[in-house]
Design a protein around this motif. Structure first.
Motif, PDB file in Angstrom:
ATOM      1  N   ILE A  43      23.267 -18.721 -24.088  1.00  0.00           N
ATOM      2  CA  ILE A  43      24.143 -18.606 -25.263  1.00  0.00           C
ATOM      3  C   ILE A  43      23.357 -17.965 -26.408  1.00  0.00           C
ATOM      4  N   GLY A  44      22.100 -18.346 -26.578  1.00  0.00           N
ATOM      5  CA  GLY A  44      21.256 -17.728 -27.599  1.00  0.00           C
ATOM      6  C   GLY A  44      21.135 -16.232 -27.389  1.00  0.00           C
ATOM      7  N   ARG A  45      20.936 -15.827 -26.153  1.00  0.00           N
ATOM      8  CA  ARG A  45      20.844 -14.392 -25.859  1.00  0.00           C
ATOM      9  C   ARG A  45      22.171 -13.693 -26.160  1.00  0.00           C
ATOM     10  N   GLN A  46      23.276 -14.328 -25.776  1.00  0.00           N
ATOM     11  CA  GLN A  46      24.591 -13.730 -26.027  1.00  0.00           C
ATOM     12  C   GLN A  46      24.850 -13.591 -27.527  1.00  0.00           C
ATOM     13  N   MET A  47      24.504 -14.588 -28.299  1.00  0.00           N
ATOM     14  CA  MET A  47      24.704 -14.522 -29.750  1.00  0.00           C
ATOM     15  C   MET A  47      23.861 -13.410 -30.366  1.00  0.00           C
ATOM     16  N   ALA A  48      22.662 -13.208 -29.860  1.00  0.00           N
ATOM     17  CA  ALA A  48      21.824 -12.109 -30.350  1.00  0.00           C
ATOM     18  C   ALA A  48      22.440 -10.761 -29.990  1.00  0.00           C
ATOM     19  N   ARG A  49      23.001 -10.644 -28.790  1.00  0.00           N
ATOM     20  CA  ARG A  49      23.655  -9.385 -28.411  1.00  0.00           C
ATOM     21  C   ARG A  49      24.848  -9.096 -29.320  1.00  0.00           C
ATOM     22  N   GLN A  50      25.542 -10.139 -29.734  1.00  0.00           N
ATOM     23  CA  GLN A  50      26.693  -9.965 -30.618  1.00  0.00           C
ATOM     24  C   GLN A  50      26.286  -9.753 -32.069  1.00  0.00           C
ATOM     25  N   ASN A  51      25.031 -10.053 -32.396  1.00  0.00           N
ATOM     26  CA  ASN A  51      24.517  -9.913 -33.755  1.00  0.00           C
ATOM     27  C   ASN A  51      23.159  -9.221 -33.733  1.00  0.00           C
ATOM     28  N   PRO A  52      23.129  -7.966 -33.265  1.00  0.00           N
ATOM     29  CA  PRO A  52      21.835  -7.289 -33.110  1.00  0.00           C
ATOM     30  C   PRO A  52      21.175  -7.017 -34.457  1.00  0.00           C
ATOM     31  N   LEU A  53      19.863  -7.122 -34.457  1.00  0.00           N
ATOM     32  CA  LEU A  53      19.067  -6.854 -35.645  1.00  0.00           C
ATOM     33  C   LEU A  53      18.174  -5.649 -35.371  1.00  0.00           C
ATOM     34  N   SER A  54      17.764  -4.968 -36.424  1.00  0.00           N
ATOM     35  CA  SER A  54      17.015  -3.732 -36.226  1.00  0.00           C
ATOM     36  C   SER A  54      15.522  -3.865 -36.437  1.00  0.00           C
ATOM     37  N   GLU A  55      15.067  -5.028 -36.938  1.00  0.00           N
ATOM     38  CA  GLU A  55      13.633  -5.211 -37.156  1.00  0.00           C
ATOM     39  C   GLU A  55      13.261  -6.681 -37.073  1.00  0.00           C
ATOM     40  N   GLU A  56      12.001  -6.932 -36.731  1.00  0.00           N
ATOM     41  CA  GLU A  56      11.551  -8.314 -36.542  1.00  0.00           C
ATOM     42  C   GLU A  56      11.638  -9.128 -37.826  1.00  0.00           C
ATOM     43  N   GLN A  57      11.398  -8.526 -38.983  1.00  0.00           N
ATOM     44  CA  GLN A  57      11.479  -9.271 -40.248  1.00  0.00           C
ATOM     45  C   GLN A  57      12.877  -9.851 -40.433  1.00  0.00           C
ATOM     46  N   ALA A  58      13.904  -9.140 -39.985  1.00  0.00           N
ATOM     47  CA  ALA A  58      15.272  -9.643 -40.100  1.00  0.00           C
ATOM     48  C   ALA A  58      15.464 -10.904 -39.248  1.00  0.00           C
ATOM     49  N   ILE A  59      14.755 -10.996 -38.130  1.00  0.00           N
ATOM     50  CA  ILE A  59      14.855 -12.189 -37.279  1.00  0.00           C
ATOM     51  C   ILE A  59      14.336 -13.401 -38.046  1.00  0.00           C
ATOM     52  N   GLY A 107      16.123 -18.105 -26.532  1.00  0.00           N
ATOM     53  CA  GLY A 107      16.982 -17.044 -26.015  1.00  0.00           C
ATOM     54  C   GLY A 107      17.358 -16.040 -27.085  1.00  0.00           C
ATOM     55  N   PHE A 108      17.703 -16.535 -28.262  1.00  0.00           N
ATOM     56  CA  PHE A 108      18.072 -15.661 -29.374  1.00  0.00           C
ATOM     57  C   PHE A 108      16.905 -14.744 -29.741  1.00  0.00           C
ATOM     58  N   LEU A 109      15.717 -15.332 -29.885  1.00  0.00           N
ATOM     59  CA  LEU A 109      14.519 -14.572 -30.242  1.00  0.00           C
ATOM     60  C   LEU A 109      14.185 -13.530 -29.186  1.00  0.00           C
ATOM     61  N   ALA A 110      14.203 -13.920 -27.912  1.00  0.00           N
ATOM     62  CA  ALA A 110      13.880 -12.982 -26.840  1.00  0.00           C
ATOM     63  C   ALA A 110      14.854 -11.808 -26.821  1.00  0.00           C
ATOM     64  N   GLN A 111      16.142 -12.088 -26.980  1.00  0.00           N
ATOM     65  CA  GLN A 111      17.126 -11.014 -26.940  1.00  0.00           C
ATOM     66  C   GLN A 111      16.979 -10.082 -28.134  1.00  0.00           C
ATOM     67  N   GLU A 112      16.704 -10.622 -29.315  1.00  0.00           N
ATOM     68  CA  GLU A 112      16.514  -9.758 -30.490  1.00  0.00           C
ATOM     69  C   GLU A 112      15.301  -8.858 -30.306  1.00  0.00           C
ATOM     70  N   ILE A 113      14.211  -9.397 -29.759  1.00  0.00           N
ATOM     71  CA  ILE A 113      13.025  -8.567 -29.484  1.00  0.00           C
ATOM     72  C   ILE A 113      13.377  -7.490 -28.464  1.00  0.00           C
ATOM     73  N   GLU A 114      14.153  -7.849 -27.449  1.00  0.00           N
ATOM     74  CA  GLU A 114      14.581  -6.869 -26.448  1.00  0.00           C
ATOM     75  C   GLU A 114      15.419  -5.766 -27.095  1.00  0.00           C
ATOM     76  N   ILE A 115      16.309  -6.134 -27.989  1.00  0.00           N
ATOM     77  CA  ILE A 115      17.145  -5.148 -28.678  1.00  0.00           C
ATOM     78  C   ILE A 115      16.290  -4.223 -29.529  1.00  0.00           C
ATOM     79  N   ILE A 116      15.333  -4.788 -30.237  1.00  0.00           N
ATOM     80  CA  ILE A 116      14.488  -3.990 -31.131  1.00  0.00           C
ATOM     81  C   ILE A 116      13.589  -3.037 -30.355  1.00  0.00           C
ATOM     82  N   THR A 117      13.010  -3.498 -29.248  1.00  0.00           N
ATOM     83  CA  THR A 117      12.047  -2.678 -28.510  1.00  0.00           C
ATOM     84  C   THR A 117      12.672  -1.891 -27.359  1.00  0.00           C
ATOM     85  N   GLY A 118      13.773  -2.382 -26.823  1.00  0.00           N
ATOM     86  CA  GLY A 118      14.383  -1.763 -25.654  1.00  0.00           C
ATOM     87  C   GLY A 118      13.757  -2.231 -24.347  1.00  0.00           C
TER      88      GLY A 118
END
Length: 169
Positions: A43-59, A107-118
């Protein structure tokens, strides 16, 4: 949440953590049972996918705003990063619920890092102490799984300083 919803929620007055804590640490475990940790992680990963961030500071800013705690990177590298989640939100939660789960945050943190780095990324709760939690985030820079954040529409997170200035208007 979309940008408009985020902006509206950010302007609401602070509320007691009692309701959120009750749902998080009483209701969800009762509903999810033995699958709680796995489900909360995804669920954390899904929430991050629905709310993508563009930089680690935003996390880190969003973690504070959502009252998850203060997120600090303690080790950085291409393949592995370590983060600590601390502060009153964490220590009070753990005092009330020593067995509290932080898999949603992992999960949220991992997905946001994945979004930022690809890069394909997984996260785990490493250790839970009475006043902080550590996460290990593993990335595989050779396994690019999605578009890098620069090409993904992302949520514009307001820094705490910006939020304070806007609230005083």
């Amino acid at each position: 949440m979309d940008q408009s919803t985020y902006n509206k929620l950010l302007q609401q007055p602070a509320v007691s953590a009692l309701g959120a804590g009750f749902i998080r640490d009483e209701v969800l475990p009762a509903i999810l049972g033995s699958d709680q940790l796995t489900i909360l992680y995804w669920i954390g990963r899904q929430m991050a996918r629905q709310n993508p961030l563009s930089e680690e500071q935003a996390i880190t800013t969003l973690f504070t705003q959502l009252n998850f705690g203060r997120l600090v990177q303690t080790h950085g590298g291409r393949k592995q990063q370590r983060f600590e989640l601390n502060g009153p939100a964490v220590s009070h939660r753990l005092a009330a619920y020593p067995e509290a789960s932080f898999d949603f945050e992992a999960g949220f943190l991992a997905q946001e890092i994945e979004i930022i780095t690809g890069a394909a990324t997984e996260g785990t709760v490493d250790e839970i102490h009475k006043d902080h939690v550590t996460f290990i985030i593993q990335s595989d820079p050779k396994n690019i799984v999605g578009e890098v954040a620069a090409r993904v529409p992302s949520l514009n997170i307001h820094s705490e300083d910006t939020n304070d200035a806007e609230q005083s208007k």
